[in-house]
Design an enzyme around this catalytic site. Structure first.
Site, PDB file in Angstrom:
ATOM      1  N   ALA A 199       2.163   2.559  14.065  1.00  0.00           N
ATOM      2  CA  ALA A 199       2.988   2.830  15.296  1.00  0.00           C
ATOM      3  C   ALA A 199       2.555   3.960  15.677  1.00  0.00           C
ATOM      4  O   ALA A 199       2.747   4.587  16.943  1.00  0.00           O
ATOM      5  CB  ALA A 199       3.788   3.721  13.767  1.00  0.00           C
ATOM      6  N   HIS A 254      18.134   5.767   3.191  1.00  0.00           N
ATOM      7  CA  HIS A 254      18.312   5.649   1.886  1.00  0.00           C
ATOM      8  C   HIS A 254      17.978   7.562   1.391  1.00  0.00           C
ATOM      9  O   HIS A 254      17.782   8.560   0.326  1.00  0.00           O
ATOM     10  CB  HIS A 254      16.104   5.390   1.750  1.00  0.00           C
ATOM     11  CG  HIS A 254      16.525   3.976   1.681  1.00  0.00           C
ATOM     12  ND1 HIS A 254      15.521   3.296   1.302  1.00  0.00           N
ATOM     13  CD2 HIS A 254      17.651   2.513   1.888  1.00  0.00           C
ATOM     14  CE1 HIS A 254      15.877   2.145   0.747  1.00  0.00           C
ATOM     15  NE2 HIS A 254      16.925   1.986   1.687  1.00  0.00           N
ATOM     16  N   ASN A 257       3.368  -3.404  13.383  1.00  0.00           N
ATOM     17  CA  ASN A 257       3.027  -3.114  12.003  1.00  0.00           C
ATOM     18  C   ASN A 257       1.569  -3.166  11.494  1.00  0.00           C
ATOM     19  O   ASN A 257       1.305  -4.557  12.388  1.00  0.00           O
ATOM     20  CB  ASN A 257       3.332  -3.469  10.802  1.00  0.00           C
ATOM     21  CG  ASN A 257       3.075  -3.013   9.363  1.00  0.00           C
ATOM     22  OD1 ASN A 257       1.954  -2.736   9.003  1.00  0.00           O
ATOM     23  ND2 ASN A 257       4.739  -3.406   8.693  1.00  0.00           N
ATOM     24  N   PRO A 258       0.446  -2.494  11.307  1.00  0.00           N
ATOM     25  CA  PRO A 258      -0.894  -2.977  11.474  1.00  0.00           C
ATOM     26  C   PRO A 258      -1.064  -4.102   9.900  1.00  0.00           C
ATOM     27  O   PRO A 258      -2.149  -4.848  11.109  1.00  0.00           O
ATOM     28  CB  PRO A 258      -1.619  -1.976  10.534  1.00  0.00           C
ATOM     29  CG  PRO A 258      -0.924  -0.827  10.157  1.00  0.00           C
ATOM     30  CD  PRO A 258       0.427  -1.217  10.695  1.00  0.00           C
TER      31      PRO A 258
HETATM   32  P1  OAD Z   1       6.183   0.241   1.625  1.00  0.00           P
HETATM   33  O1  OAD Z   1       5.029   1.160   1.752  1.00  0.00           O
HETATM   34  O2  OAD Z   1       6.720  -0.847   1.557  1.00  0.00           O
HETATM   35  O3  OAD Z   1       5.164  -0.247   3.064  1.00  0.00           O
HETATM   36  C1  OAD Z   1       5.240  -0.170   3.771  1.00  0.00           C
HETATM   37  C2  OAD Z   1       4.491  -0.646   5.253  1.00  0.00           C
HETATM   38  O4  OAD Z   1       3.985   0.647   6.016  1.00  0.00           O
HETATM   39  C3  OAD Z   1       3.177  -1.252   5.397  1.00  0.00           C
HETATM   40  O5  OAD Z   1       3.936  -3.149   6.047  1.00  0.00           O
HETATM   41  C4  OAD Z   1       2.532  -1.184   6.284  1.00  0.00           C
HETATM   42  O6  OAD Z   1       2.093  -2.119   6.190  1.00  0.00           O
HETATM   43  C5  OAD Z   1       2.607  -0.551   7.417  1.00  0.00           C
HETATM   44  N1  OAD Z   1       1.785   0.679   7.254  1.00  0.00           N
HETATM   45  C6  OAD Z   1       0.977   1.878   7.045  1.00  0.00           C
HETATM   46  N2  OAD Z   1       0.059   2.265   8.095  1.00  0.00           N
HETATM   47  C7  OAD Z   1       0.940   2.123   9.458  1.00  0.00           C
HETATM   48  C8  OAD Z   1       0.973   2.949  10.029  1.00  0.00           C
HETATM   49  N3  OAD Z   1       0.081   3.265  10.499  1.00  0.00           N
HETATM   50  N4  OAD Z   1       1.529   2.264  11.563  1.00  0.00           N
HETATM   51  C9  OAD Z   1       3.078   1.153  11.319  1.00  0.00           C
HETATM   52  N5  OAD Z   1       3.086   0.682   9.731  1.00  0.00           N
HETATM   53  C10 OAD Z   1       1.737   1.224   8.630  1.00  0.00           C
HETATM   54  O7  OAD Z   1       7.318   0.799   2.745  1.00  0.00           O
HETATM   55  P2  OAD Z   1       8.771   1.168   3.202  1.00  0.00           P
HETATM   56  O8  OAD Z   1       8.756   0.051   3.512  1.00  0.00           O
HETATM   57  O9  OAD Z   1       9.184   1.949   3.707  1.00  0.00           O
HETATM   58  O10 OAD Z   1      12.582   3.298  -1.157  1.00  0.00           O
HETATM   59  O11 OAD Z   1       9.377   0.504   1.571  1.00  0.00           O
HETATM   60  C11 OAD Z   1      11.049   1.064   1.840  1.00  0.00           C
HETATM   61  C12 OAD Z   1      11.589   0.736   0.329  1.00  0.00           C
HETATM   62  O12 OAD Z   1      10.675   0.799  -0.541  1.00  0.00           O
HETATM   63  C13 OAD Z   1      11.199   2.801   0.916  1.00  0.00           C
HETATM   64  O13 OAD Z   1      12.553   3.318   1.126  1.00  0.00           O
HETATM   65  C14 OAD Z   1      11.547   3.264  -0.871  1.00  0.00           C
HETATM   66  C15 OAD Z   1      10.534   2.416  -0.946  1.00  0.00           C
HETATM   67  O14 OAD Z   1      10.411   1.377  -3.082  1.00  0.00           O
HETATM   68  C16 OAD Z   1      13.222   3.596  -2.411  1.00  0.00           C
HETATM   69  O15 OAD Z   1      13.312   4.522  -2.695  1.00  0.00           O
HETATM   70  C17 OAD Z   1      14.437   3.445  -3.058  1.00  0.00           C
END
Ligand code: OAD
Length: 246
Positions: free
Chosen positions: A233, A120, A215-216
């Site tokens: 993580a 991204h 993932n939690p």
């Molecule tokens: P999200 O905010 O959608 O998801 C974050 C994930 O991280 C969730 O499943 C949480 O449960 C998990 N999480 C939270 N704290 C954590 C920790 N300490 N260790 C492990 N996991 C944890 O973020 P993304 O999946 O990255 O794109 O979102 C994907 C894309 O959507 C991003 O790149 C961005 C967003 O819109 C664009 O902006 C184009």
């Protein structure tokens, strides 16, 4: 104490190629907000269609530029966390490795990850919104309007992938190739809601890789994982690398 199964530790030790997909959750313990976490996620506070789409930038380039400048300034104060460092260590331990990240925060590279593709983009880099010329790293404070391209005078914009935009082709091709060829695929810190990134662990599973989710919380990808490390993580990834390589 985090228990990693001996078969998972052995699979990682014996893997020829390990592929990883990370999302915002991997940077959460560095203090970087995620997008969809209920109270703290960026999309809980801001409307992505006002800030992370080409139409939003056309409508209000200064609002979008300032929002990314604010996020960029905050990133200057954060550090990679044990999750980033564990993935850089894993890369040093296995014969072949590819880390595909959805994150734009640059923290994997700062932690030492090398075989890294930024699906991204990267918030520190800016490019021309018209001719696409890369204008390099940017740390200037926001001015009265976004800076302009030295080649065509159109507004510069963050070099990140917005909704409705295509991913950088080279990054996507490299990530898909690794998903098809890897022995172990680790998906960490992503809600698995954004495509095509979320397709990668599913491709790996279909190609016969062992899929590990970190993932939690449960996600739509949990169902395709052979192993689920249900925790942060910053704890799970170091435990996984320690269990496999000591
Ligand atoms: P999200 O905010 O959608 O998801 C974050 C994930 O991280 C969730 O499943 C949480 O449960 C998990 N999480 C939270 N704290 C954590 C920790 N300490 N260790 C492990 N996991 C944890 O973020 P993304 O999946 O990255 O794109 O979102 C994907 C894309 O959507 C991003 O790149 C961005 C967003 O819109 C664009 O902006 C184009």
């Amino acid at each position: 104490m985090t228990v990693i199964s001996t078969s998972l530790a052995q699979a990682l030790r014996e893997a020829r190629l390990v592929a990883v997909l990370t999302g915002a959750g991997v940077s959460a313990e560095s203090g970087v907000p995620t997008f969809r976490d209920a109270q703290t996620g960026l999309w809980a506070k801001y409307d992505p269609h006002e800030l992370a789409t080409p139409a939003a930038f056309r409508r209000n380039p200064k609002l979008v530029w300032d929002w990314y400048a604010e996020r960029r300034a905050k990133l200057a104060e954060v550090e990679p966390n044990p999750a980033h460092h564990a993935l850089a260590e894993l890369e040093r331990r296995v014969p072949h490795f590819l880390l595909a990240t959805q994150n734009v925060d640059g923290l994997h590279a700062r932690a030492g990850s090398r075989n890294l593709v930024e699906l991204h983009g990267n918030i520190a880099r800016v490019k021309c919104s018209a001719c696409g010329a890369i204008a390099g790293e940017w740390s200037e404070p926001a001015s009265s309007e976004p800076p302009r391209c030295s080649k065509c005078n159109a507004f510069l914009r963050p070099d990140v992938v917005w909704f409705y935009e295509l991913l950088p082709a080279d990054a996507q091709i490299a990530a898909e190739k690794a998903a098809h060829e890897c022995d172990v695929f680790i998906v960490a810190g992503t809600s698995g809601e954004v495509y095509p990134a979320a397709e990668l662990p599913q491709r790996a599973r279909r190609a016969g890789a062992r899929v590990v989710e970190v993932n939690p919380e449960p996600t739509p990808l949990s169902a395709i994982a052979h192993d689920v490390l249900r925790g942060p993580a910053g704890v799970m990834l170091p435990a996984l690398v320690r269990a496999a390589f000591g």
